[in-house]
Every structure is written in C-alpha cells, then in structure tokens.
Design an enzyme around this catalytic site. Sequence first.
Site, PDB file in Angstrom:
ATOM      1  N   GLU A  39     -10.038  25.836  34.275  1.00 22.83           N
ATOM      2  CA  GLU A  39      -9.820  25.366  32.912  1.00 22.83           C
ATOM      3  C   GLU A  39     -11.170  25.054  32.245  1.00 22.83           C
ATOM      4  O   GLU A  39     -12.062  24.495  32.872  1.00 22.83           O
ATOM      5  CB  GLU A  39      -8.962  24.099  32.961  1.00 22.83           C
ATOM      6  CG  GLU A  39      -8.673  23.468  31.616  1.00 22.83           C
ATOM      7  CD  GLU A  39      -7.898  22.166  31.734  1.00 22.83           C
ATOM      8  OE1 GLU A  39      -7.217  21.803  30.765  1.00 22.83           O
ATOM      9  OE2 GLU A  39      -7.972  21.510  32.811  1.00 22.83           O
ATOM     10  N   LYS A 118      -2.236  25.475  25.925  1.00 22.72           N
ATOM     11  CA  LYS A 118      -1.744  24.414  26.802  1.00 22.72           C
ATOM     12  C   LYS A 118      -0.710  23.546  26.078  1.00 22.72           C
ATOM     13  O   LYS A 118      -0.964  23.014  24.996  1.00 22.72           O
ATOM     14  CB  LYS A 118      -2.926  23.562  27.268  1.00 22.72           C
ATOM     15  CG  LYS A 118      -2.595  22.513  28.320  1.00 22.72           C
ATOM     16  CD  LYS A 118      -3.871  21.791  28.735  1.00 22.72           C
ATOM     17  CE  LYS A 118      -3.631  20.745  29.806  1.00 22.72           C
ATOM     18  NZ  LYS A 118      -4.893  20.057  30.173  1.00 22.72           N
ATOM     19  N   CYS A 152      -3.484  23.229  34.072  1.00 23.89           N
ATOM     20  CA  CYS A 152      -3.749  21.887  34.594  1.00 23.89           C
ATOM     21  C   CYS A 152      -2.548  20.939  34.525  1.00 23.89           C
ATOM     22  O   CYS A 152      -1.638  21.029  35.337  1.00 23.89           O
ATOM     23  CB  CYS A 152      -4.972  21.298  33.900  1.00 23.89           C
ATOM     24  SG  CYS A 152      -5.782  19.964  34.835  1.00 23.89           S
TER      25      CYS A 152
END
Length: 268
Positions: A39, A118, A152
Amino acid sequence: MQVVLLQLDIQWKDIQENIRRAEMLMGKHPGADLYVLPEMWSTGFLTDIQEGNSPDDVRSAEQVIEHEQDSIALRWMQEQARRCACALSGSLAVRLHDGSCRNRHYFMTPDHVFFYDKHHLFSYGHEDDSYQAGQTHTVVAWKEFRFLLLTCYDLRFPVWSRYGLAGEYDAIIYVANWPSSRIPAWDVLTKARAIENQCYVIAVNRVGDDPLASYCGHSMVIDPIGRVVVESDKNTEQALFVPLSKASLDKARTRFRVLADRDIVTLE
C-alpha cells in the site's frame, strides 16, 4: 500463474528511491506474470502528520500527494508492465482532477489500467480526513485468474470481501501498511478470508518505519483451505516468488462446495 510479492522497505516520501528499490526486487525474479507492491508503496502511508517538534511542522497529506495525471510512480508502473509484459499491483496516494484524494489500488497490465479505491479508510489513523472512500469493488481478469483488489484495513471487514457480493474471483490481493503491533490479527484474518471465500489470498505488507509506526512485513500467500503457501521473513526487504495453480483452486472448490452454501448478504 507466477506471482512475486515485493516486500518493500518504503522510504518516507522518496518516490525515486522507492522506484529504485522496487525495480531491484523485481529483478530478482524476472519473467513473472504478476508483481505485487505494498500500500502507498511510493511514499509511505500519507495522512495528516506531525513532521517536527512544533505545531507549525504539521503538513497535510494533501500537500505531498501526486496528481494522478502527473504521477511519476503510476507512470513507472505502466512502463514496467509494458516492458516486462506482466501485471503490477499496488496502491498509491493520488489526487484526482476534481481535487479529491484517493488511496487507489492499481492493477496495471501492458494494455490496461484498472483500479480500486480503498473503501474502509483507517479512521484510527485519520486516513478519512485526507481521502475519499471508494464505493465499488474491482475484479480484474489476468491470465487465467480473477483478482479482487482490496487494501489494508479492508482485511478486517469480511462482508466487503465476500465471494459473490464482491464479484466472482479466484484470489484476493491485499496490499498493506500493517503495523508490527497488529501482526497477530494480520495472521488470523488473512487465513480467515482465504478459508471463508475458498480463494487464494495474496497479502503484501511493507517493512521499515514511518513517522507513525514500524512494520515487519510478514507478507504471505494463503491457499483456499487456509494453508500458508509461502511467507516472507520478518523485518527484511525481499522479493518472494510463488506459483499459483488455478486447477488446484477449481479442484478444491469442486470437492468441498462451501460456496454453494454461503449466506447471501447485502450492504447497507
């Protein structure tokens, strides 16, 4: 499918050095089908941060994020995909033409640019102060595999990654800046996502330090029944090669038909 996990020691906001390190790691395993970076691999995890000892040293993440159309790191990903006839996956902090910022997980092939924004922004670390959350899933077909792109903190939310709700896929790619202090959760959750969705999980974390945390890596690939196929050394920058078998995945799903009995859920 030949996959290489690039467990990068990300240098804080040093895009050119991080590109150099990524190229060096890719060179250890030339000819792979897919290379996966962590990331925000080009900068480290950019949020509103305190960089010095006085209140005047606070710098907004928005002051250092690259514009997507001018991104050096994104252009490098495109060039590498074309030059090596491969795919690259990894997220970047980018500003869009409308001024908004996204933690955007790119999947680059020689001919196409795919991305996922995300969805679960890390509010504990104030990520939601700087970025807008994505609202849709992205599944990319590459070679014989279908990859679900996640990032994540998404790892903690099983409904968002649920097979069928997120789309039909063969592997989930999680790219991360997951701190060492929470690695026990990482180890459990990666296995859980693989088992409950009968898929491969490709989880790539960084190593090193930034102003907020330390990172030990522990990148890994989990198979559809929860076995660790390969895992990295901790606290070591390295490239990890692993072959994935679509035939083995299909056999596991056919032999033990868990997905046929899954709950059908909706998001609110």
